[in-house]
Design a protein around this motif. Structure first.
Motif, mmCIF file in Angstrom:
data_model
loop_
_atom_site.group_PDB
_atom_site.id
_atom_site.type_symbol
_atom_site.label_atom_id
_atom_site.label_comp_id
_atom_site.label_asym_id
_atom_site.label_seq_id
_atom_site.Cartn_x
_atom_site.Cartn_y
_atom_site.Cartn_z
ATOM 1 N N ARG A 151 1.034 -1.358 0.105
ATOM 2 C CA ARG A 151 0.037 -0.180 0.070
ATOM 3 C C ARG A 151 0.837 1.375 -0.094
ATOM 4 N NH1 ARG A 151 -4.795 -1.600 0.400
ATOM 5 N NH2 ARG A 151 -5.621 -3.688 1.357
ATOM 6 N N ASP A 152 1.795 1.333 0.690
ATOM 7 C CA ASP A 152 2.922 2.553 0.783
ATOM 8 C C ASP A 152 3.933 1.901 1.600
ATOM 9 O OD1 ASP A 152 2.281 2.072 3.665
ATOM 10 O OD2 ASP A 152 0.639 3.498 3.491
ATOM 11 N N LEU A 153 5.084 2.836 1.782
ATOM 12 C CA LEU A 153 6.208 2.516 2.539
ATOM 13 C C LEU A 153 6.043 1.818 3.857
ATOM 14 C CD1 LEU A 153 9.212 2.635 2.275
ATOM 15 C CD2 LEU A 153 9.311 4.674 2.850
ATOM 16 N N ASP A 154 5.013 2.183 4.701
ATOM 17 C CA ASP A 154 4.910 1.628 5.908
ATOM 18 C C ASP A 154 4.433 0.080 5.812
ATOM 19 O OD1 ASP A 154 5.551 3.917 7.491
ATOM 20 O OD2 ASP A 154 3.483 4.599 7.586
ATOM 21 N N ASP A 155 3.507 -0.046 4.731
ATOM 22 C CA ASP A 155 3.276 -1.513 4.473
ATOM 23 C C ASP A 155 4.277 -2.214 4.240
ATOM 24 O OD1 ASP A 155 1.033 -3.453 4.072
ATOM 25 O OD2 ASP A 155 0.921 -3.022 2.066
ATOM 26 N N PHE A 156 4.998 -1.749 3.338
ATOM 27 C CA PHE A 156 6.246 -2.513 2.723
ATOM 28 C C PHE A 156 7.351 -2.777 4.072
ATOM 29 C CE2 PHE A 156 10.649 -3.187 1.233
ATOM 30 C CZ PHE A 156 10.427 -4.369 0.560
ATOM 31 N N GLU A 157 7.257 -1.868 4.810
ATOM 32 C CA GLU A 157 8.148 -2.252 5.953
ATOM 33 C C GLU A 157 7.757 -3.410 6.844
ATOM 34 O OE1 GLU A 157 10.019 -0.061 9.995
ATOM 35 O OE2 GLU A 157 8.362 1.087 8.873
ATOM 36 N N ARG A 158 6.246 -3.416 6.995
ATOM 37 C CA ARG A 158 5.745 -4.390 7.643
ATOM 38 C C ARG A 158 5.895 -5.925 6.690
ATOM 39 N NH1 ARG A 158 1.738 -7.702 6.488
ATOM 40 N NH2 ARG A 158 1.097 -6.394 4.679
ATOM 41 N N ILE A 159 5.715 -5.805 5.490
ATOM 42 C CA ILE A 159 6.037 -7.101 4.615
ATOM 43 C C ILE A 159 7.393 -7.410 4.653
ATOM 44 C CG2 ILE A 159 6.111 -7.722 2.222
ATOM 45 C CD1 ILE A 159 3.577 -5.637 1.514
ATOM 46 N N HIS A 160 8.499 -6.673 4.937
ATOM 47 C CA HIS A 160 9.815 -6.791 4.821
ATOM 48 C C HIS A 160 10.101 -7.679 6.265
ATOM 49 C CE1 HIS A 160 14.076 -6.113 5.586
ATOM 50 N NE2 HIS A 160 14.198 -5.920 4.179
ATOM 51 N N LYS A 161 9.551 -6.974 7.320
ATOM 52 C CA LYS A 161 9.620 -7.649 8.626
ATOM 53 C C LYS A 161 9.104 -8.933 9.024
ATOM 54 C CE LYS A 161 8.865 -3.722 11.222
ATOM 55 N NZ LYS A 161 8.931 -2.749 12.182
ATOM 56 N N GLU A 162 7.481 -8.814 8.474
ATOM 57 C CA GLU A 162 6.903 -10.031 8.878
ATOM 58 C C GLU A 162 6.683 -10.943 7.870
ATOM 59 O OE1 GLU A 162 3.045 -8.420 9.889
ATOM 60 O OE2 GLU A 162 3.713 -7.241 11.099
ATOM 61 N N GLU A 163 6.994 -10.916 6.569
ATOM 62 C CA GLU A 163 6.915 -12.031 5.635
ATOM 63 C C GLU A 163 8.245 -12.258 5.003
ATOM 64 O OE1 GLU A 163 3.914 -11.157 2.408
ATOM 65 O OE2 GLU A 163 2.828 -9.909 3.777
ATOM 66 N N LEU A 164 9.031 -11.384 4.628
ATOM 67 C CA LEU A 164 10.253 -11.819 3.660
ATOM 68 C C LEU A 164 11.536 -11.889 4.664
ATOM 69 C CD1 LEU A 164 9.953 -8.959 1.176
ATOM 70 C CD2 LEU A 164 9.027 -11.193 0.836
ATOM 71 N N SER A 165 11.594 -11.342 5.651
ATOM 72 C CA SER A 165 12.992 -11.405 6.438
ATOM 73 C C SER A 165 12.571 -12.931 7.246
ATOM 74 C CB SER A 165 13.222 -10.416 7.372
ATOM 75 O OG SER A 165 12.141 -10.258 8.122
ATOM 76 N N ARG A 166 11.562 -13.360 7.195
ATOM 77 C CA ARG A 166 11.351 -14.588 8.108
ATOM 78 C C ARG A 166 11.334 -15.949 7.292
ATOM 79 N NH1 ARG A 166 6.191 -12.765 12.114
ATOM 80 N NH2 ARG A 166 7.222 -11.088 12.970
ATOM 81 N N LEU A 167 11.513 -15.625 6.142
ATOM 82 C CA LEU A 167 11.514 -16.673 5.186
ATOM 83 C C LEU A 167 12.736 -17.693 5.350
ATOM 84 C CD1 LEU A 167 10.546 -14.835 1.885
ATOM 85 C CD2 LEU A 167 9.137 -16.581 3.068
ATOM 86 N N PRO A 168 12.626 -18.778 5.138
ATOM 87 C CA PRO A 168 13.725 -19.830 5.668
ATOM 88 C C PRO A 168 14.954 -19.517 4.861
ATOM 89 C CG PRO A 168 11.729 -21.228 5.322
ATOM 90 C CD PRO A 168 11.521 -19.666 4.834
ATOM 91 N N GLY A 169 16.138 -19.478 5.480
ATOM 92 C CA GLY A 169 17.761 -19.294 4.989
ATOM 93 C C GLY A 169 17.800 -17.859 4.388
ATOM 94 N N VAL A 170 16.999 -16.812 4.492
ATOM 95 C CA VAL A 170 17.220 -15.292 4.001
ATOM 96 C C VAL A 170 18.573 -14.861 4.554
ATOM 97 C CG1 VAL A 170 16.499 -12.965 3.659
ATOM 98 C CG2 VAL A 170 15.054 -15.011 3.362
ATOM 99 N N ALA A 171 19.480 -14.785 3.508
ATOM 100 C CA ALA A 171 20.770 -14.065 4.387
ATOM 101 C C ALA A 171 20.638 -12.539 4.074
ATOM 102 C CB ALA A 171 22.075 -14.786 3.439
ATOM 103 N N ARG A 172 20.344 -12.134 2.929
ATOM 104 C CA ARG A 172 20.094 -10.771 2.261
ATOM 105 C C ARG A 172 19.168 -10.392 1.492
ATOM 106 N NH1 ARG A 172 22.010 -8.263 -2.269
ATOM 107 N NH2 ARG A 172 23.041 -9.824 -3.063
ATOM 108 N N LEU A 173 18.337 -9.230 1.585
ATOM 109 C CA LEU A 173 17.283 -8.640 1.122
ATOM 110 C C LEU A 173 17.765 -7.214 0.534
ATOM 111 C CD1 LEU A 173 14.255 -9.131 3.838
ATOM 112 C CD2 LEU A 173 14.741 -10.457 1.567
ATOM 113 N N LYS A 174 17.737 -7.152 -0.766
ATOM 114 C CA LYS A 174 17.837 -5.825 -1.445
ATOM 115 C C LYS A 174 16.573 -5.427 -2.297
ATOM 116 C CE LYS A 174 20.899 -5.816 -5.085
ATOM 117 N NZ LYS A 174 21.964 -5.587 -5.796
ATOM 118 N N SER A 175 15.913 -4.257 -1.733
ATOM 119 C CA SER A 175 14.752 -3.644 -2.542
ATOM 120 C C SER A 175 14.905 -2.720 -3.310
ATOM 121 C CB SER A 175 13.865 -3.344 -1.141
ATOM 122 O OG SER A 175 13.616 -4.463 -0.553
#
Length: 159
Positions: free
Chosen positions: A113-137
């Motif tokens: 929806r916006d930057l705040d929503d992406f921050e939530r997605i980053h913390k709650e969905e993407l960074s919790r995925l198995p084996g993630v070492a690095r995220l570059k957006s």
């Protein structure tokens, strides 16, 4: 699968408007509505047509931000890749995910929806995925082109 000119015409018409009736298609393609229905059924059974869906306006739904996320995993272990891929298919904000060659392991597209929503997605969905070492957006400034498949996919294969 080899597609003849009539199959290609049917698929092209469905790409333009997937809600067309067989009667409407028969007005454009030199076949009866019954013959078109048979061909569509055969294309569905052979998984050339995977399904039908409505194209929704993401902006009207408040999803104004498209983010492309490059993800690197801790290792290329087969079990880790499998666990990541199973988990990413369950992430509700992810609209596509591709296993890549090169520096990053996965290329993921997310709608927010916006930057705040992406921050939530980053913390709650993407960074919790198995084996993630690095995220570059990277954030898309605007969409230039979008289509389910280009009409050129219906051209006969070159031999």
């Amino acid at each position: 699968m080899d597609l003849d000119a009539l199959d290609r015409a049917i698929l092209g018409a469905l790409l333009e408007d997937g809600r067309q009736s067989q009667v409407d298609l028969a007005e454009r393609i030199p076949l009866s509505a019954t013959a078109i229905a048979r061909r569509i059924r055969a294309l569905e059974e052979k998984d050339v047509i995977e399904g039908y869906q409505a194209r929704l306006n993401r902006h009207a739904l408040g999803l104004g931000m498209t983010v492309v996320v490059q993800i690197s995993l801790k290792s290329q272990n087969e079990d880790l890749l499998k666990a990541f891929e199973e988990a990413i298919t369950l992430a509700p904000s992810v609209v596509s995910c591709h296993l890549m060659s090169g520096e990053d392991d996965y290329f993921v597209t997310v709608l927010a929806r916006d930057l705040d929503d992406f921050e939530r997605i980053h913390k709650e969905e993407l960074s919790r995925l198995p084996g993630v070492a690095r995220l570059k957006s990277s954030f898309a400034l605007r969409e230039v082109a979008s289509r389910p498949l280009p009409a050129s996919c219906l051209l006969p294969a070159r031999k």
